[in-house]
Design an enzyme around this catalytic site. Structure first.
Site, PDB file in Angstrom:
ATOM      1  N   GLU A  21       1.289  13.824   1.957  1.00  0.00           N
ATOM      2  CA  GLU A  21       0.238  12.817   2.125  1.00  0.00           C
ATOM      3  C   GLU A  21       0.868  11.464   2.375  1.00  0.00           C
ATOM      4  O   GLU A  21       2.079  11.286   2.203  1.00  0.00           O
ATOM      5  CB  GLU A  21      -0.652  12.774   0.867  1.00  0.00           C
ATOM      6  CG  GLU A  21      -1.540  13.998   0.739  1.00  0.00           C
ATOM      7  CD  GLU A  21      -2.330  14.046  -0.565  1.00  0.00           C
ATOM      8  OE1 GLU A  21      -2.110  13.183  -1.429  1.00  0.00           O
ATOM      9  OE2 GLU A  21      -3.141  14.966  -0.703  1.00  0.00           O
ATOM     10  N   HIS A  45     -12.033   3.505  -5.496  1.00  0.00           N
ATOM     11  CA  HIS A  45     -11.458   4.842  -5.691  1.00  0.00           C
ATOM     12  C   HIS A  45     -10.653   4.960  -6.975  1.00  0.00           C
ATOM     13  O   HIS A  45     -10.841   5.908  -7.743  1.00  0.00           O
ATOM     14  CB  HIS A  45     -10.581   5.144  -4.471  1.00  0.00           C
ATOM     15  CG  HIS A  45     -10.016   6.520  -4.428  1.00  0.00           C
ATOM     16  ND1 HIS A  45     -10.793   7.652  -4.512  1.00  0.00           N
ATOM     17  CD2 HIS A  45      -8.735   6.963  -4.292  1.00  0.00           C
ATOM     18  CE1 HIS A  45     -10.020   8.732  -4.431  1.00  0.00           C
ATOM     19  NE2 HIS A  45      -8.767   8.336  -4.312  1.00  0.00           N
ATOM     20  N   ARG A  91      -1.593   2.818  -6.025  1.00  0.00           N
ATOM     21  CA  ARG A  91      -1.203   4.176  -6.419  1.00  0.00           C
ATOM     22  C   ARG A  91      -0.835   5.032  -5.213  1.00  0.00           C
ATOM     23  O   ARG A  91      -1.530   5.036  -4.188  1.00  0.00           O
ATOM     24  CB  ARG A  91      -2.370   4.834  -7.153  1.00  0.00           C
ATOM     25  CG  ARG A  91      -2.102   6.245  -7.622  1.00  0.00           C
ATOM     26  CD  ARG A  91      -3.342   6.796  -8.278  1.00  0.00           C
ATOM     27  NE  ARG A  91      -4.435   6.816  -7.345  1.00  0.00           N
ATOM     28  CZ  ARG A  91      -4.802   7.884  -6.642  1.00  0.00           C
ATOM     29  NH1 ARG A  91      -4.167   9.027  -6.799  1.00  0.00           N
ATOM     30  NH2 ARG A  91      -5.812   7.827  -5.807  1.00  0.00           N
ATOM     31  N   HIS A 111     -10.615   3.579  -1.109  1.00  0.00           N
ATOM     32  CA  HIS A 111     -10.314   4.676  -0.191  1.00  0.00           C
ATOM     33  C   HIS A 111     -11.105   4.419   1.089  1.00  0.00           C
ATOM     34  O   HIS A 111     -12.292   4.131   1.028  1.00  0.00           O
ATOM     35  CB  HIS A 111     -10.722   6.011  -0.819  1.00  0.00           C
ATOM     36  CG  HIS A 111     -10.122   7.191  -0.140  1.00  0.00           C
ATOM     37  ND1 HIS A 111     -10.476   7.572   1.129  1.00  0.00           N
ATOM     38  CD2 HIS A 111      -9.168   8.075  -0.541  1.00  0.00           C
ATOM     39  CE1 HIS A 111      -9.775   8.642   1.475  1.00  0.00           C
ATOM     40  NE2 HIS A 111      -8.967   8.959   0.475  1.00  0.00           N
ATOM     41  N   ARG A 163      -3.429   3.340   2.655  1.00  0.00           N
ATOM     42  CA  ARG A 163      -4.856   3.370   2.375  1.00  0.00           C
ATOM     43  C   ARG A 163      -5.501   1.981   2.387  1.00  0.00           C
ATOM     44  O   ARG A 163      -6.593   1.788   2.898  1.00  0.00           O
ATOM     45  CB  ARG A 163      -5.000   3.954   0.972  1.00  0.00           C
ATOM     46  CG  ARG A 163      -6.149   4.828   0.783  1.00  0.00           C
ATOM     47  CD  ARG A 163      -5.992   5.508  -0.531  1.00  0.00           C
ATOM     48  NE  ARG A 163      -5.531   6.872  -0.335  1.00  0.00           N
ATOM     49  CZ  ARG A 163      -5.418   7.752  -1.317  1.00  0.00           C
ATOM     50  NH1 ARG A 163      -5.695   7.396  -2.554  1.00  0.00           N
ATOM     51  NH2 ARG A 163      -5.026   8.969  -1.072  1.00  0.00           N
TER      52      ARG A 163
END
Ligand code: SIN
Length: 478
Positions: free
Chosen positions: A109, A329, A364, A225, A271
């Site tokens: 990812e 998120h 994160r 997100h 993101r």
């Protein structure tokens, strides 16, 4: 008499804590019926289990994503514990996805320099973990699980947190004396108009800790997100980043690629970069879309959660593009703790998203939160079980610290809009100041407003962009 450990919250962090505390008795209290944020998680569990990968490389990626704002000792411990965490989860009954060769299937990812994401049931990993741990909790003789229990006060005795008061599903209050209290209450996404979290993720545990005077940190770091399904509602279905990894692309309403020229990684840019772009196009009155039709293979099998969400809204991701919106998120900030979940208040511990131990830094890394919850929950439960029989019981007069009444339902949408405009993916001094003043004037109306004020204060104080905290007025432009 042995007082129980009271664990508040039954996502993966709370359940791992409760299980690892055996044989010490545990009261596991859980408020909501709609499930924890863990169950909503579509990412997987990051762990350096692939050939050539190392915990040091995982740690380096975590710190890179966190903009160096991380606590290195915590990052090193958790990334080293990750392969063992996968094995422990398997022992609890989690069936991770394996390839034809019998080896774990490892996904990659955004922000990860290696294939190291372990999934269970494709995009339904969080739900698979919750199911397996819940079954263990139900079997565990030392755990008494109770749903529909709203904890709204902490008992202080002799300078320690010594218990909680909770209102049960039957509306009756119960006061529970505890050897230790663990808050595992999750994040704050539901304070915003749109979130990938369940509607109960309003920061109730964080607000309680604030009321009791516990130290908090990094409250300004909220991850948005970029791709939730833009349908009616507050808690929106996530369209996992893995879709873009599998070939989906972002477009504006005119069919132009959304990320062209903005970041070398294009649609797979970090993101926060993508979320700000979607925010900007929407603010200018445009629409934003994710085209999933190029994804090859059996879509319903690869992305069962996404497919089911789309179907529920009359959409077919194999044939049509999907409307998207950014959502609140994950909160990197929270109750300040160390690696052992110790807070500034004796007797009070915190673990999972409600805690801030420095693992995530200012942003994160994908698929690091289920890992953190399970790894540190196990560590905390075991530490408590080993130390509590020797710990002295709190003595002295009892004092209750209450979170206080909540904001009236009808007033909640206005607070959410206020936070979205001032404390969303893009912030500036004037909006933060005005929103803070609005909250200051209305703080008696509910604990959510006091919590919002604390968030806005932290955002005002950090007068530069870092990680997920983006300040438009401090030399940064979109
Ligand atoms: C996603 O799958 O896009 C979210 C995963 C995560 O937040 O870790």
């Amino acid at each position: 008499m042995t007082l129980p450990i009271v664990v508040v919250g039954s996502g993966v962090a709370g359940m791992a804590t409760a299980l690892a505390a055996a044989p010490h008795p545990v009261r596991l209290l859980c408020r909501s019926s709609e499930g924890s944020a863990s169950a909503f998680a579509q990412g997987g569990v990051a762990a350096a289990v692939g050939a050539g990968d190392t915990p040091a490389a995982h740690a380096a990626d975590t710190i890179e994503a966190g903009a160096g704002h991380n606590v290195v000792q915590v990052v090193e411990w958790i990334t080293r514990a990750a392969p063992g965490t996968i094995r422990w989860l398997e022992a609890q009954g989690v069936v991770f996805d394996h390839g034809a060769d019998g080896e774990l299937t490892l996904g990659r990812e955004g922000g990860h320099g290696a294939h190291r994401i372990v999934h269970a049931g494709g995009d339904a990993t969080g739900a698979a973990l919750v199911r397996a741990l819940r079954a263990q909790v139900e079997r565990a003789a030392h755990i008494r699980w109770q749903g529909g229990a709203e904890v709204d006060a902490l008992l202080m005795r002799g300078g320690r947190v010594a218990g909680v008061r909770c209102r049960g599903a039957d509306g009756r209050d119960e006061e529970i004396e505890a050897a230790a209290v663990v808050l595992a209450t999750g994040g704050i996404g539901a304070l915003y108009p749109h979130t990938s979290n369940p509607p109960g993720a309003t920061g109730s545990g964080l607000a309680l800790a604030l009321a009791a005077g516990a130290a908090v940190c990094d409250l300004e770091f909220m991850q948005f997100h970029p791709t939730a399904l833009a349908v009616e509602g507050h808690s929106l279905p996530l369209l996992t980043e893995a879709l873009r990894g599998a070939g989906a692309h972002l477009y504006d309403g005119e069919g132009r690629p959304l990320m062209t020229g903005l970041h070398p990684l294009g649609d797979l840019a970090p993101r926060d970069v993508v979320a700000r772009r979607v925010w900007q196009v929407q603010r200018e009155g445009g629409t934003t879309w994710l085209d999933t039709t190029p994804i090859e293979g059996d879509f319903p099998r690869r992305f069962p959660t996404v497919f089911a969400s789309c179907q529920a809204h009359g959409l077919d991701p194999r044939r049509e593009r999907l409307p998207i919106t950014p959502v609140a998120h994950f909160h990197m900030g929270g109750i300040a703790t160390d690696l052992d979940g110790v807070t500034s208040l004796p007797g009070l511990h915190a673990v999972g998203e409600v805690a801030c131990n420095g693992f995530h830094g200012a942003n994160r890394l994908a698929s690091n939160s289920l890992l953190e919850g399970v790894a540190l929950g196990r560590r905390l439960g075991a530490l408590l079980a080993a130390s509590l029989p020797q710990a002295s019981t709190a003595h002295g007069p009892a004092r209750w610290i209450e979170r206080g009444p909540g904001l009236a339902e009808a007033a909640q949408p206005a607070l959410r809009e206020l936070l979205w405009k001032a404390a969303g993916p893009v912030r500036d001094t004037a909006r933060l100041r005005d929103a803070w003043r609005t909250c200051q004037a209305a703080e008696a109306s509910g604990w959510q407003v006091r919590l919002a004020k604390a968030l806005l204060r932290a955002m005002r104080l950090r007068r530069r962009s870092l990680g997920a905290h983006f300040r438009l007025d401090c030399g940064c432009s979109l």
